[in-house]
Design a protein around this motif. Structure first.
Motif, PDB file in Angstrom:
ATOM      1  N   GLU A  21       0.806  -1.220   0.000  1.00  0.00           N
ATOM      2  CA  GLU A  21       0.000   0.000   0.000  1.00  0.00           C
ATOM      3  C   GLU A  21       0.843   1.275   0.000  1.00  0.00           C
ATOM      4  N   ALA A  22       1.994   1.255   0.669  1.00  0.00           N
ATOM      5  CA  ALA A  22       2.843   2.454   0.706  1.00  0.00           C
ATOM      6  C   ALA A  22       3.365   2.798  -0.683  1.00  0.00           C
ATOM      7  N   HIS A  23       3.661   1.768  -1.462  1.00  0.00           N
ATOM      8  CA  HIS A  23       4.176   1.998  -2.814  1.00  0.00           C
ATOM      9  C   HIS A  23       3.081   2.516  -3.742  1.00  0.00           C
ATOM     10  N   ILE A  24       1.883   1.969  -3.584  1.00  0.00           N
ATOM     11  CA  ILE A  24       0.750   2.462  -4.376  1.00  0.00           C
ATOM     12  C   ILE A  24       0.453   3.906  -4.013  1.00  0.00           C
ATOM     13  N   ASN A  25       0.472   4.204  -2.736  1.00  0.00           N
ATOM     14  CA  ASN A  25       0.197   5.563  -2.291  1.00  0.00           C
ATOM     15  C   ASN A  25       1.224   6.556  -2.836  1.00  0.00           C
ATOM     16  N   THR A  26       2.477   6.144  -2.865  1.00  0.00           N
ATOM     17  CA  THR A  26       3.522   7.024  -3.396  1.00  0.00           C
ATOM     18  C   THR A  26       3.323   7.263  -4.882  1.00  0.00           C
ATOM     19  N   CYS A  27       2.964   6.217  -5.605  1.00  0.00           N
ATOM     20  CA  CYS A  27       2.702   6.348  -7.033  1.00  0.00           C
ATOM     21  C   CYS A  27       1.516   7.288  -7.260  1.00  0.00           C
ATOM     22  N   TYR A  28       0.481   7.125  -6.442  1.00  0.00           N
ATOM     23  CA  TYR A  28      -0.690   7.980  -6.594  1.00  0.00           C
ATOM     24  C   TYR A  28      -0.359   9.431  -6.268  1.00  0.00           C
ATOM     25  N   LYS A  29       0.408   9.667  -5.216  1.00  0.00           N
ATOM     26  CA  LYS A  29       0.789  11.032  -4.852  1.00  0.00           C
ATOM     27  C   LYS A  29       1.597  11.681  -5.970  1.00  0.00           C
ATOM     28  N   HIS A  30       2.516  10.940  -6.548  1.00  0.00           N
ATOM     29  CA  HIS A  30       3.315  11.447  -7.669  1.00  0.00           C
ATOM     30  C   HIS A  30       2.398  11.850  -8.823  1.00  0.00           C
ATOM     31  N   TYR A  31       1.484  10.964  -9.143  1.00  0.00           N
ATOM     32  CA  TYR A  31       0.516  11.229 -10.214  1.00  0.00           C
ATOM     33  C   TYR A  31      -0.338  12.455  -9.867  1.00  0.00           C
ATOM     34  N   TYR A  32      -0.850  12.506  -8.649  1.00  0.00           N
ATOM     35  CA  TYR A  32      -1.741  13.602  -8.244  1.00  0.00           C
ATOM     36  C   TYR A  32      -1.027  14.955  -8.283  1.00  0.00           C
ATOM     37  N   TYR A  33       0.184  15.000  -7.747  1.00  0.00           N
ATOM     38  CA  TYR A  33       0.923  16.265  -7.758  1.00  0.00           C
ATOM     39  C   TYR A  33       1.237  16.713  -9.184  1.00  0.00           C
ATOM     40  N   PHE A  34       1.493  15.749 -10.056  1.00  0.00           N
ATOM     41  CA  PHE A  34       1.808  16.107 -11.442  1.00  0.00           C
ATOM     42  C   PHE A  34       0.589  16.687 -12.145  1.00  0.00           C
ATOM     43  N   ILE A  35      -0.550  16.010 -12.050  1.00  0.00           N
ATOM     44  CA  ILE A  35      -1.729  16.492 -12.781  1.00  0.00           C
ATOM     45  C   ILE A  35      -2.231  17.817 -12.217  1.00  0.00           C
ATOM     46  N   THR A  36      -2.054  18.044 -10.922  1.00  0.00           N
ATOM     47  CA  THR A  36      -2.493  19.326 -10.355  1.00  0.00           C
ATOM     48  C   THR A  36      -1.486  20.437 -10.656  1.00  0.00           C
ATOM     49  N   GLU A  37      -0.212  20.096 -10.716  1.00  0.00           N
ATOM     50  CA  GLU A  37       0.812  21.092 -11.061  1.00  0.00           C
ATOM     51  C   GLU A  37       0.535  21.724 -12.420  1.00  0.00           C
ATOM     52  N   PHE A  38       0.058  20.911 -13.370  1.00  0.00           N
ATOM     53  CA  PHE A  38      -0.144  21.400 -14.734  1.00  0.00           C
ATOM     54  C   PHE A  38      -1.623  21.439 -15.147  1.00  0.00           C
TER      55      PHE A  38
END
Length: 216
Positions: free
Chosen positions: A179-196
């Motif tokens: 779950e920690a790895h999935i959460n990190t992947c999701y956070k990376h994705y979320y920060y990227f899509i919101t950044e742009f």
């Protein structure tokens, strides 16, 4: 994170062959830069920011392909449990249902089992990222004018994979201790899509509560 995901998830369960960047190309160098930042322990909010002097379209292209690979790997680990019987509809709980439409085989939004939806989705994305007219790899070849619109559509549909996995298969992810790895992947994705600003906030509603917990 790539190393952790690789250790947790069996490569023979990858849902689709991984799309790779050609060594020696600018995009390969950008990809290496992005991966180095991920592994450095930097704040993910800073990791997703456009490096100085780099093209926004190249940066988006690198991340779209990388997210396709990562999310493909995540779904591949639960796909054997995502059957027509367990998941007869592509959904995120009882409130959210996703129907498939591609303008070709499915001209109207069509209700499908989650696994069939995922197969069609990954085929569709793979076709797009391998299309030189949309994701050009040759030096000097420009991106099409609608490139970012195409990427927004890809990323919004990949979000649906997160929705389905988190809501319907997270027990399986937890049983693997991933779950920690999935959460990190999701956070990376979320920060990227919101950044742009690549996805409308309304589309993120299915995971709003979870996002507030792990991304704020």
């Amino acid at each position: 994170m790539a190393l952790c995901l690789g250790q947790v998830f069996s490569k023979d369960k990858t849902f689709r062959p991984r799309k790779r960047f050609e060594p020696g190309t600018q995009r390969f160098e950008l990809y290496k830069k992005a991966q180095a930042s991920l592994k450095s322990g930097l704040d993910l909010r800073k990791v997703v920011q456009l490096p100085e002097g780099e093209s926004i379209n190249d940066w988006i292209a690198v991340h779209v392909v990388d997210f396709f690979n990562r999310i493909n790997l995540i779904y591949g680990t639960v796909s054997e449990f995502c059957t027509e019987r367990s998941c007869p509809v592509m959904s995120g709980g009882q409130r959210y249902e996703y129907r498939w439409q591609d303008g070709h085989l499915y001209k109207k939004p069509t209700k499908l089992p989650a696994l069939q939806y995922m197969n069609l989705l990954m085929d569709w994305i793979e076709t797009l990222i391998n299309n030189e007219n949309i994701f050009p790899t040759r030096i000097g070849v420009p991106f099409p004018k609608n490139f970012q619109q195409v990427c927004k559509k890809i990323l919004s549909r990949l979000f649906r994979v997160f929705v389905h996995v988190y809501i319907h298969h997270f027990d399986r992810i937890c049983s693997m201790g991933a779950e920690a790895h999935i959460n990190t992947c999701y956070k990376h994705y979320y920060y990227f899509i919101t950044e742009f600003s690549l996805i409308e906030h309304s589309e993120l509603e299915p995971l709003k509560e979870m996002t507030e917990k792990i991304c704020t």
